[in-house]
Write an enzyme that holds these catalytic residues in place. Sequence first.
Site, PDB file in Angstrom:
ATOM      1  N   LYS A   1      24.827  48.934 -72.120  1.00 55.80           N
ATOM      2  CA  LYS A   1      25.180  49.808 -73.282  1.00 55.80           C
ATOM      3  C   LYS A   1      26.210  50.667 -73.387  1.00 55.80           C
ATOM      4  O   LYS A   1      26.503  51.358 -72.138  1.00 55.80           O
ATOM      5  CB  LYS A   1      23.594  50.406 -73.842  1.00 55.80           C
ATOM      6  CG  LYS A   1      22.862  49.342 -74.367  1.00 55.80           C
ATOM      7  CD  LYS A   1      21.444  49.726 -74.889  1.00 55.80           C
ATOM      8  CE  LYS A   1      20.857  48.658 -75.607  1.00 55.80           C
ATOM      9  NZ  LYS A   1      19.601  48.758 -75.859  1.00 55.80           N
TER      10      LYS A   1
ATOM     11  N   ARG B   1      14.982  44.824 -70.127  1.00 55.01           N
ATOM     12  CA  ARG B   1      15.628  43.671 -71.258  1.00 55.01           C
ATOM     13  C   ARG B   1      17.180  43.674 -70.668  1.00 55.01           C
ATOM     14  O   ARG B   1      17.870  44.738 -70.766  1.00 55.01           O
ATOM     15  CB  ARG B   1      15.746  44.086 -72.609  1.00 55.01           C
ATOM     16  CG  ARG B   1      16.020  42.919 -73.498  1.00 55.01           C
ATOM     17  CD  ARG B   1      16.164  43.654 -74.937  1.00 55.01           C
ATOM     18  NE  ARG B   1      16.702  42.525 -75.920  1.00 55.01           N
ATOM     19  CZ  ARG B   1      18.050  42.609 -76.312  1.00 55.01           C
ATOM     20  NH1 ARG B   1      18.793  43.571 -75.761  1.00 55.01           N
ATOM     21  NH2 ARG B   1      18.366  41.779 -77.095  1.00 55.01           N
TER      22      ARG B   1
HETATM   23  N1  PMM Z   1      18.860  46.307 -77.709  1.00 58.04           N
HETATM   24  C1  PMM Z   1      19.428  45.267 -78.139  1.00 58.04           C
HETATM   25  C2  PMM Z   1      18.872  44.389 -78.914  1.00 58.04           C
HETATM   26  N2  PMM Z   1      17.389  43.880 -79.028  1.00 58.04           N
HETATM   27  N3  PMM Z   1      15.371  44.949 -78.453  1.00 58.04           N
HETATM   28  C3  PMM Z   1      14.644  45.636 -77.677  1.00 58.04           C
HETATM   29  N4  PMM Z   1      13.382  45.755 -77.810  1.00 58.04           N
HETATM   30  N5  PMM Z   1      15.241  46.703 -76.921  1.00 58.04           N
HETATM   31  C4  PMM Z   1      16.711  47.104 -76.942  1.00 58.04           C
HETATM   32  O1  PMM Z   1      16.999  48.065 -76.158  1.00 58.04           O
HETATM   33  C5  PMM Z   1      17.473  46.022 -77.629  1.00 58.04           C
HETATM   34  C6  PMM Z   1      16.676  45.030 -78.240  1.00 58.04           C
HETATM   35  C7  PMM Z   1      21.034  45.701 -78.455  1.00 58.04           C
HETATM   36  O2  PMM Z   1      21.523  45.056 -77.302  1.00 58.04           O
HETATM   37  P1  PMM Z   1      22.177  43.354 -77.267  1.00 58.04           P
HETATM   38  O3  PMM Z   1      23.123  43.404 -78.462  1.00 58.04           O
HETATM   39  O4  PMM Z   1      22.971  43.250 -75.946  1.00 58.04           O
HETATM   40  O5  PMM Z   1      21.022  42.372 -77.615  1.00 58.04           O
END
Ligand code: PMM
Length: 278
Positions: free
Chosen positions: A222, A257
Amino acid sequence: MNSTIPGLKTCGTAVMAVVNVTPDSFSDGGSITSLDQAVATCAAHLKAGAHILDIGGQSTRPGAVEVGAAVEMERVVPLIRAIRRQLGSTPLLSIDTFWAHVAEAALQAGVNWVNDVSGGWQDPAMLPLVARWRCPYVTMHRRGNSRTMDHMAHYKDVVAEVEAALLQQTTMAQAAGVEPWQLIWDPGLGFAKTTEHNLAILHHLSRLSRHGYPLLVGPSRKRFIGEVLDQADPRQRVWGTAAAVCKAIAGGAAVVRIHDVAAMVQVAAMADALWCQQ
Ligand code: PMM
């Protein structure tokens, strides 16, 4: 941390692999271009040790345009069906969506969890759906949406305010019939938060874990890691992600995640040995 989430077969921190079937996610957008390639990526994540795959068809990066439930469904449902056909019924799958229609279609196609970055605020049908399906549900903290969140990162005490919001989301979920065992809390790193806010949450994560809900933390690649490291390319933020994963596990995270599965499976196992197995 020993995870008490139904269906998760690990005594350590669980690794959730990000599978974005979106052309524009901030860190891996556009990298999956066909169904076969998506299934192969999922198989590789599982082989590398992922405990759950989080499938998303809507980018949530700041500035992302909402594509709507119909497009999201076209992106995720064929993949979920293909995973179940080709990889069987064992892999745990999560759907990353804030729309109840998408969540329901994904549950019918075979996912096990719902991951809702809006914490139940986006779609009034989401919480009753989760209550009916009796599935694990990630309630994440954010403010606003992809278009507005960067302007909403103002807190007096970010940890206390995230904690209060997650308690409110929990009350709201339970009022809709969701049971406590279904809930997984997520502080929402990067969602309406500056670098300083994200670091404060990681520093004080144990304040959130004391409420007894398993914590999911998503630091992977991030922007706050890029800012600390002065690293503009998300793919070059693996080591920074590793440090954040260690801090999250030391603070009590039950699930992390992440994108870089093979590396973070090792990082999580070592962090578990250092912090969670005394
Ligand atoms: N971050 C992203 C998308 N979905 N869901 C949860 N539960 N927690 C997160 O921190 C989160 C998420 C954004 O990251 P990405 O675009 O790499 O999926």
